[in-house]
Write a protein that holds these residues in place. Structure first.
Motif, PDB file in Angstrom:
ATOM      1  N   MET A 311     -20.499  -0.148 -12.654  1.00  0.00           N
ATOM      2  CA  MET A 311     -21.347  -0.550 -13.776  1.00  0.00           C
ATOM      3  C   MET A 311     -22.786  -0.702 -13.330  1.00  0.00           C
ATOM      4  N   LEU A 312     -23.705  -0.289 -14.186  1.00  0.00           N
ATOM      5  CA  LEU A 312     -25.138  -0.500 -13.998  1.00  0.00           C
ATOM      6  C   LEU A 312     -25.733  -1.031 -15.298  1.00  0.00           C
ATOM      7  N   ARG A 313     -26.794  -1.839 -15.166  1.00  0.00           N
ATOM      8  CA  ARG A 313     -27.603  -2.186 -16.336  1.00  0.00           C
ATOM      9  C   ARG A 313     -29.045  -1.860 -16.001  1.00  0.00           C
ATOM     10  N   ILE A 314     -29.696  -1.060 -16.845  1.00  0.00           N
ATOM     11  CA  ILE A 314     -31.056  -0.596 -16.559  1.00  0.00           C
ATOM     12  C   ILE A 314     -31.973  -0.895 -17.738  1.00  0.00           C
ATOM     13  N   ASP A 315     -33.287  -0.893 -17.443  1.00  0.00           N
ATOM     14  CA  ASP A 315     -34.274  -0.972 -18.511  1.00  0.00           C
ATOM     15  C   ASP A 315     -34.926   0.399 -18.687  1.00  0.00           C
ATOM     16  N   ARG A 316     -35.887   0.489 -19.592  1.00  0.00           N
ATOM     17  CA  ARG A 316     -36.515   1.792 -19.881  1.00  0.00           C
ATOM     18  C   ARG A 316     -37.250   2.365 -18.678  1.00  0.00           C
ATOM     19  N   ALA A 317     -37.687   1.505 -17.764  1.00  0.00           N
ATOM     20  CA  ALA A 317     -38.400   1.976 -16.578  1.00  0.00           C
ATOM     21  C   ALA A 317     -37.446   2.411 -15.469  1.00  0.00           C
ATOM     22  N   GLY A 318     -36.151   2.315 -15.718  1.00  0.00           N
ATOM     23  CA  GLY A 318     -35.180   2.708 -14.710  1.00  0.00           C
ATOM     24  C   GLY A 318     -34.887   1.637 -13.686  1.00  0.00           C
ATOM     25  N   GLY A 378     -30.581 -14.375 -28.514  1.00  0.00           N
ATOM     26  CA  GLY A 378     -31.636 -15.355 -28.726  1.00  0.00           C
ATOM     27  C   GLY A 378     -32.965 -14.820 -29.199  1.00  0.00           C
ATOM     28  N   THR A 379     -33.069 -13.531 -29.543  1.00  0.00           N
ATOM     29  CA  THR A 379     -34.352 -12.983 -29.976  1.00  0.00           C
ATOM     30  C   THR A 379     -34.619 -13.347 -31.433  1.00  0.00           C
ATOM     31  N   ARG A 380     -35.790 -13.915 -31.700  1.00  0.00           N
ATOM     32  CA  ARG A 380     -36.156 -14.300 -33.056  1.00  0.00           C
ATOM     33  C   ARG A 380     -37.172 -13.316 -33.634  1.00  0.00           C
ATOM     34  N   ALA A 381     -37.321 -13.375 -34.949  1.00  0.00           N
ATOM     35  CA  ALA A 381     -38.254 -12.491 -35.636  1.00  0.00           C
ATOM     36  C   ALA A 381     -39.660 -12.660 -35.068  1.00  0.00           C
ATOM     37  N   GLY A 382     -40.325 -11.559 -34.828  1.00  0.00           N
ATOM     38  CA  GLY A 382     -41.684 -11.581 -34.315  1.00  0.00           C
ATOM     39  C   GLY A 382     -41.785 -11.659 -32.810  1.00  0.00           C
ATOM     40  N   ALA A 383     -40.672 -11.900 -32.125  1.00  0.00           N
ATOM     41  CA  ALA A 383     -40.691 -11.996 -30.664  1.00  0.00           C
ATOM     42  C   ALA A 383     -40.429 -10.618 -30.047  1.00  0.00           C
ATOM     43  N   VAL A 384     -40.698 -10.511 -28.760  1.00  0.00           N
ATOM     44  CA  VAL A 384     -40.416  -9.270 -28.049  1.00  0.00           C
ATOM     45  C   VAL A 384     -38.911  -9.057 -28.011  1.00  0.00           C
ATOM     46  N   ARG A 385     -38.464  -7.879 -28.410  1.00  0.00           N
ATOM     47  CA  ARG A 385     -37.039  -7.575 -28.431  1.00  0.00           C
ATOM     48  C   ARG A 385     -36.694  -6.712 -27.215  1.00  0.00           C
ATOM     49  N   ALA A 386     -36.054  -7.333 -26.258  1.00  0.00           N
ATOM     50  CA  ALA A 386     -35.663  -6.613 -25.049  1.00  0.00           C
ATOM     51  C   ALA A 386     -34.438  -5.749 -25.329  1.00  0.00           C
ATOM     52  N   ARG A 387     -34.381  -4.609 -24.657  1.00  0.00           N
ATOM     53  CA  ARG A 387     -33.198  -3.756 -24.739  1.00  0.00           C
ATOM     54  C   ARG A 387     -32.880  -3.225 -23.351  1.00  0.00           C
ATOM     55  N   PHE A 388     -31.611  -3.150 -23.050  1.00  0.00           N
ATOM     56  CA  PHE A 388     -31.127  -2.573 -21.811  1.00  0.00           C
ATOM     57  C   PHE A 388     -30.051  -1.549 -22.134  1.00  0.00           C
ATOM     58  N   VAL A 389     -29.731  -0.748 -21.161  1.00  0.00           N
ATOM     59  CA  VAL A 389     -28.576   0.149 -21.273  1.00  0.00           C
ATOM     60  C   VAL A 389     -27.558  -0.258 -20.227  1.00  0.00           C
ATOM     61  N   VAL A 390     -26.338  -0.453 -20.667  1.00  0.00           N
ATOM     62  CA  VAL A 390     -25.219  -0.713 -19.764  1.00  0.00           C
ATOM     63  C   VAL A 390     -24.445   0.589 -19.594  1.00  0.00           C
ATOM     64  N   ALA A 391     -24.229   0.973 -18.339  1.00  0.00           N
ATOM     65  CA  ALA A 391     -23.526   2.215 -18.043  1.00  0.00           C
ATOM     66  C   ALA A 391     -22.275   1.924 -17.232  1.00  0.00           C
ATOM     67  N   LEU A 392     -21.225   2.659 -17.531  1.00  0.00           N
ATOM     68  CA  LEU A 392     -19.981   2.595 -16.783  1.00  0.00           C
ATOM     69  C   LEU A 392     -19.645   3.994 -16.280  1.00  0.00           C
ATOM     70  N   GLY A 393     -18.967   4.055 -15.148  1.00  0.00           N
ATOM     71  CA  GLY A 393     -18.546   5.344 -14.623  1.00  0.00           C
ATOM     72  C   GLY A 393     -17.212   5.242 -13.932  1.00  0.00           C
ATOM     73  N   VAL A 394     -16.449   6.323 -13.980  1.00  0.00           N
ATOM     74  CA  VAL A 394     -15.155   6.388 -13.305  1.00  0.00           C
ATOM     75  C   VAL A 394     -15.001   7.799 -12.748  1.00  0.00           C
TER      76      VAL A 394
END
Length: 458
Positions: A311-318, A378-394
């Motif tokens: 498993m990996l979790r990454i942001d947009r910058a890799g 915990g993200t509220r309206a008007g706040a920065v909305r973080a996003r990540f990608v969770v990846a799995l591999g087999v």
């Protein structure tokens, strides 16, 4: 799977030498031939259940120590270290690594310790989070005692029979005199949970979804009811600083919480029955996508193993914020960078959708991977909305058990990828953005290839 074999020749040799026995003397104690013991110590024969029992009786030790004390964390952990660009020109294959472990386990352990303390990047080696992750990987991210206790707790409070949050909340109140309160976001600004020991309250923000509330309750129970097992694991890790201990303790508490929400035997049966359908598993166990992904990397109970996911979790910058190799042995997890040909980044533009891909690394290992976006709580309206990608591999040869791979992706043409340009020595890659570390650039006025970063191949 039940037929997985245990090779622990180095541990048997350590037991014999610690007792001051020759191979002939130990073989006589165990009722086997010296030649057979030699094959066991060289990892050319697995330990049978009968021999394991005889060893435990003769030397009075916990048999699980044999699997937990591989030199350098075992072949998979050593392979991930050797995937460092520093060793790219050595081309050490699996057979050579196995011979090294069998012939010189002490040397392999010495290499692992030296690499971890210095390695190619001293800063990373000294990072508490990296030290904790190495300890997690030493166990293959599977902690049998925590799983067993969490499973017993789930059965006791009958989580499968109704509302799990109510059952866990009642456990906290009845056994530990801690009440649970859901508070408005403005009462807990910037905080998702808080334990008020004076008021004997676990205060949870209304911003948490149902899965996260249940997880928080299970964590608090784990702090109290799994303290003995967690303390023993932390002591055994032998960390030099308190920060590493706290990070490791937090991981173990979270592990326990996930094991309560997704009890091992029931979760594994559901995985196998549904083809590891993550979205269905989420609904069945009241868990989030990332929680299920974490859990899938832990299914390594002896005699009842699940698929070995990484498993990996990454942001947009890799940047990688979570990585677990589990029992997969995937060098991709340890990469100094990510390959842009890997479609993990496509998931950011396909929010909530699972994207799949068959990839092939330079060691000719093929992996079936899947990725999806997740958002922190915990993200509220008007706040920065973080996003990540969770990846799995087999491993691709095991992907036939996955519902997501049954449409043909597991047999499709694999995308050749590396572990970032600085670690990848593939020639003629049009996506290349830098030459590999340790390889000289070739610059000429008479030719132009598909990339300006042509380098000396050997």
């Amino acid at each position: 799977m039940a037929d997985d074999k245990l090779y622990a020749g180095h541990a048997v040799r350590r037991l014999r030498r610690g007792a001051g026995l020759t191979q002939a003397a130990m073989a006589e104690m165990l009722g086997i031939s010296p030649s057979y013991l030699t094959l066991v110590e060289r990892n050319q024969r697995p330990l049978s259940a009968t021999l394991l029992l005889k060893l435990a009786q003769a030397f009075d030790f916990d048999p699980r120590q044999l699997a937990a004390r591989d030199p350098g964390g075992g072949a998979d952990a050593l392979r991930r270290r050797l995937a460092d660009p520093l060793f790219a020109d050595l081309e050490i294959d699996r057979a050579e690594l196995a011979e090294w472990l069998a012939a010189a386990p002490g040397g392999a352990e010495a290499f692992a310790r030296a690499y971890d303390r210095g390695g190619a990047d001293t800063v990373l080696a000294a990072d508490p989070a990296s030290e904790v992750r190495r300890e997690i990987e030493r166990w293959g991210n599977h902690f049998a005692d925590l799983d067993a206790q969490a499973e017993a707790l789930a059965d006791e409070v009958r989580l499968s029979a109704g509302d799990p949050a109510s059952a866990l909340g009642e456990r906290l109140r009845g056994r530990h005199q801690i009440a649970v309160r859901i508070l408005p976001a403005e009462i807990l600004p910037g905080t998702l949970r808080r334990l008020d020991l004076h008021a004997r309250q676990l205060q949870l923000s209304e911003m948490l979804d149902a899965a996260s509330r249940c997880f928080a309750l299970a964590q608090q129970i784990g702090v109290r009811e799994a303290r003995g097992e967690i303390d023993a694991l932390v002591r055994g890790a032998g960390f030099a600083d308190r920060l590493s201990e706290r990070l490791y303790r937090r991981h173990l508490t979270s592990y326990f919480a996930a094991a309560v929400m997704m009890p091992y035997a029931r979760f594994l049966r559901a995985c196998e029955a549904t083809g590891y359908d993550i979205e269905l598993l989420q609904r069945r166990f009241g868990a989030g996508f990332e929680q299920v992904a974490h859990r899938l990397t832990t299914l390594q109970r002896v005699g009842a193993r699940g698929l070995p996911f990484f498993m990996l979790r990454i942001d947009r910058a890799g940047q990688v914020s979570k990585r677990y190799a589990g029992a997969s042995g995937a060098a991709l997890v340890e990469g100094p960078g990510l390959c842009p040909l890997w479609n993990l980044f496509d998931a950011f533009s396909r929010s909530g959708e699972i994207v799949t891909q068959l990839v092939e690394t330079q060691d000719e290992a093929r992996w079936f991977t899947l990725a999806r976006t997740v958002q922190p709580q915990g993200t509220r309206a008007g706040a920065v909305r973080a996003r990540f990608v969770v990846a799995l591999g087999v491993a691709a040869e095991r992907a036939g058990d996955l519902a997501l791979a049954r449409g043909g992706d597991a047999e499709a043409r694999a995308m050749p990828i590396g572990r970032g340009c600085r670690a990848c020595t593939r020639l003629d890659c049009p996506q290349r953005s830098a030459a590999p570390a340790g390889r000289a650039l070739v610059v000429t006025e008479h030719e132009a290839g598909v990339t300006p970063f042509t380098f000396v191949a050997d």
